[in-house]
Design an enzyme around this catalytic site. Structure first.
Site, short mmCIF file in Angstrom:
data_model
loop_
_atom_site.label_atom_id
_atom_site.label_comp_id
_atom_site.label_asym_id
_atom_site.label_seq_id
_atom_site.Cartn_x
_atom_site.Cartn_y
_atom_site.Cartn_z
N CYS A 1 0.80 -1.24 0.00
CA CYS A 1 0.00 0.00 0.00
C CYS A 1 0.83 1.29 0.00
CB CYS A 1 -0.96 -0.01 1.18
SG CYS A 1 -2.27 -1.23 0.99
N ARG B 1 4.95 -8.33 -0.86
CA ARG B 1 4.96 -7.22 -1.80
C ARG B 1 5.79 -6.05 -1.22
NH1 ARG B 1 -1.43 -7.17 -3.27
NH2 ARG B 1 -1.56 -7.71 -1.07
P1 NAD Z 1 -4.95 -8.76 -3.49
O1 NAD Z 1 -4.04 -8.75 -4.64
O2 NAD Z 1 -4.60 -9.54 -2.27
O3 NAD Z 1 -6.40 -9.24 -3.94
C1 NAD Z 1 -7.04 -8.82 -5.10
C2 NAD Z 1 -7.91 -9.95 -5.60
O4 NAD Z 1 -8.68 -9.50 -6.71
C3 NAD Z 1 -7.12 -11.17 -6.10
O5 NAD Z 1 -7.59 -12.32 -5.47
C4 NAD Z 1 -7.41 -11.19 -7.61
O6 NAD Z 1 -7.41 -12.50 -8.14
C5 NAD Z 1 -8.78 -10.54 -7.65
N1 NAD Z 1 -9.14 -10.01 -8.97
C6 NAD Z 1 -8.39 -9.28 -9.82
N2 NAD Z 1 -9.08 -8.99 -10.93
C7 NAD Z 1 -10.32 -9.52 -10.77
C8 NAD Z 1 -11.48 -9.56 -11.57
N3 NAD Z 1 -11.52 -8.95 -12.76
N4 NAD Z 1 -12.56 -10.21 -11.10
C9 NAD Z 1 -12.54 -10.81 -9.90
N5 NAD Z 1 -11.46 -10.82 -9.10
C10 NAD Z 1 -10.35 -10.18 -9.52
O7 NAD Z 1 -5.17 -7.22 -3.12
P2 NAD Z 1 -5.50 -6.61 -1.67
O8 NAD Z 1 -4.26 -6.48 -0.88
O9 NAD Z 1 -6.68 -7.29 -1.09
O10 NAD Z 1 -5.90 -5.12 -2.10
C11 NAD Z 1 -7.10 -4.83 -2.78
C12 NAD Z 1 -7.31 -3.33 -2.80
O11 NAD Z 1 -7.45 -2.85 -1.45
C13 NAD Z 1 -6.16 -2.53 -3.40
O12 NAD Z 1 -6.67 -1.41 -4.04
C14 NAD Z 1 -5.35 -2.11 -2.18
O13 NAD Z 1 -4.62 -0.94 -2.42
C15 NAD Z 1 -6.46 -1.86 -1.17
N6 NAD Z 1 -6.05 -2.00 0.22
C16 NAD Z 1 -5.24 -3.03 0.59
C17 NAD Z 1 -4.88 -3.14 1.93
C18 NAD Z 1 -3.96 -4.25 2.37
O14 NAD Z 1 -3.44 -4.16 3.49
N7 NAD Z 1 -3.72 -5.29 1.58
C19 NAD Z 1 -5.36 -2.23 2.89
C20 NAD Z 1 -6.22 -1.22 2.45
C21 NAD Z 1 -6.56 -1.11 1.12
#
Ligand code: NAD
Length: 436
Positions: free
Chosen positions: A260, A327
């Site tokens: 992030c 990451r």
């Molecule tokens: P991640 O990569 O762990 O998960 C994303 C998921 O989306 C994956 O499982 C992927 O297969 C799926 N995906 C991608 N394209 C898709 C589609 N077209 N249809 C269905 N599924 C699809 O990501 P994350 O860490 O959960 O982060 C998600 C969002 O939340 C990002 O924008 C991130 O910046 C934000 N965020 C993350 C955190 C964190 O700590 N990880 C905290 C706050 C906000």
């Protein structure tokens, strides 16, 4: 309430499980079939404390299901959350391809009024973009609204953060739409901020950029401490007691990493530039962060040189404790450089070894315990401050090492204690301690 969560990663899976736990009917969607098959079989694709139990419980109760069928999941839902990844591209621009793909899928499936919620971290203006994409791809007009509800959970304490967030931000086009989200979140009894969509989108970036600024600020102070013979721990204590400053997020170390902060800081700089504003302060924050690992490595090189006949144990690989997420983990840069200099690296992490294998150079030895990693090592490098390392038997660690030198990238141990235990100890923003 019938809810659909699209994207079953760290955010989506936790969000889905918690909403199900609160009594909603939740379907989690992902386009990676293997991931959904794994979840349907009761296995989790990620490590997050407490999540496995919550998923098992809510799935057994029939309130949480997993599918790749976005259309069916959208049709049965009142609210659809978008929680897909928004990775960085060159120049700090955010890749919104997954968000747009999901928006198209929702548009094609929607049969009744639906609230679409952007929970992914997306640049200001994306709510409007999602609205346009949906309108353009609807086979026939069906009413809908797009809401921004940024996520603030932290990996490693994601369940707790989702159940007890400091604030819930709801950016909605009308008061009435906001009420739907208010109702969903009401059982948490947490402070809520109702605002417009662009402001909600910016709250997320401004928050992460500010936290990154605190980290870089303190790291720059740590550099001054090293040059001046001061102790950054003492400086933080003295600063943090001022209520206008506070002690949180002032720990000096190897800088921020993870999925992030780096990308969100770059994205905000890019957004600002696109809008005609130069965010010079944030550019400096990013630059300072980039210097952390090279600075740490210079100390290691100075003490252990030449490295081509040395064995170095690296403790902690994940970008932070209590997660398997690699990451933007600092271990990649640290180990990459040590291997480049010819060192033999023996690494240990309680959760991230599987994810690390593909990212670290070949030839790294993965160990089952910190003691195994430190066996015959000429130095131990602490990269991630897992609790397990706080509780290490340091006498045992010293006894197995060839040369008792510790490089602590997170200021986990006290210099005086390390000195008494017979270590040569180097940390961040504090004087090195030499054995008694
Ligand atoms: P991640 O990569 O762990 O998960 C994303 C998921 O989306 C994956 O499982 C992927 O297969 C799926 N995906 C991608 N394209 C898709 C589609 N077209 N249809 C269905 N599924 C699809 O990501 P994350 O860490 O959960 O982060 C998600 C969002 O939340 C990002 O924008 C991130 O910046 C934000 N965020 C993350 C955190 C964190 O700590 N990880 C905290 C706050 C906000």
């Amino acid at each position: 309430m019938n809810i659909c969560v699209v994207g079953t990663g760290y955010v989506g899976l936790v969000t889905g499980a918690v909403f199900a736990d609160l009594g909603n009917d939740v379907v989690c969607v992902d386009n990676v079939e293997a991931k959904i098959a794994q979840l349907q079989a009761g296995r989790l694709p990620i490590y997050e404390p407490g999540l496995e139990e919550m998923v098992a419980r809510t799935a057994a109760d029939g309130r949480l299901a997993f599918t790749t069928d976005l259309a069916a999941a959208v049709r049965r839902s009142v609210i659809v959350f978008i929680t897909v990844g928004t990775p960085p591209t060159d120049g700090g621009r955010t890749d919104l391809a997954a968000v747009e793909a999901v928006a198209r899928g929702i548009a094609q499936a929607m049969e009744h009024y639906t609230v679409i919620v952007n929970k992914s971290t997306v640049p200001v203006g994306t709510g409007e973009l999602v609205r346009e994409v949906i309108e353009r791809h609807q086979p026939k007009p069906v009413p809908f609204d797009v809401v921004s509800n940024p996520e603030f959970l932290r990996e490693g304490s994601a369940i707790e953060d989702t159940l007890r967030p400091d604030r819930i931000v709801i950016g909605a086009p009308t008061q009435q739409v906001a009420m739907t989200l208010l109702e969903l979140y009401a059982p948490l009894e947490r402070p809520m901020i109702i605002t417009d969509v662009p402001s909600a989108e910016l709250i997320k970036y401004a928050s992460n950029a500010f936290l990154a600024t605190k980290i870089s600020f303190m790291n720059e102070i740590a550099d001054i401490c090293e040059l001046a013979g001061a102790d950054v721990g003492q400086v933080v204590k003295g600063m943090g007691l001022d209520p206008r400053i506070g002690p949180a997020f002032l720990q000096a170390g190897l800088g921020y990493g993870g999925s992030c902060f780096p990308k969100d800081a770059d994205s905000l700089i890019h957004t600002a530039a696109t809008l005609g504003s130069d965010f010079a302060l944030l550019r400096a924050v990013v630059e300072a962060n980039r210097e952390r690992v090279p600075h740490f490595l210079r100390t290691i090189e100075k003490v252990l040189t030449p490295l081509d006949d040395k064995t170095v144990a690296v403790l902690g690989l994940a970008f932070k404790p209590n997660t398997d997420d690699m990451r933007e983990a600092k271990s990649v840069e640290v180990i990459g450089r040590l291997v480049e200099l010819g060192a033999r690296v023996r690494a240990y992490d309680p959760a991230a070894i599987e994810n690390a294998r593909g990212l670290l150079p070949k030839g790294v030895d993965y160990c089952e315990s910190p003691y195994e990693a430190a066996a015959d090592a000429d130095g131990v490098v602490l990269v991630t401050e897992w609790n397990e390392f706080k509780l290490l038997n340091l006498e045992r660690l010293r006894a197995v090492m060839r040369r008792p030198v510790v490089f602590d990238g997170r200021n986990l141990w006290e210099p005086e204690r390390m000195r008494r235990l017979g270590f040569e100890y180097h940390s961040i923003g504090r004087k090195p301690a030499l054995p008694a």
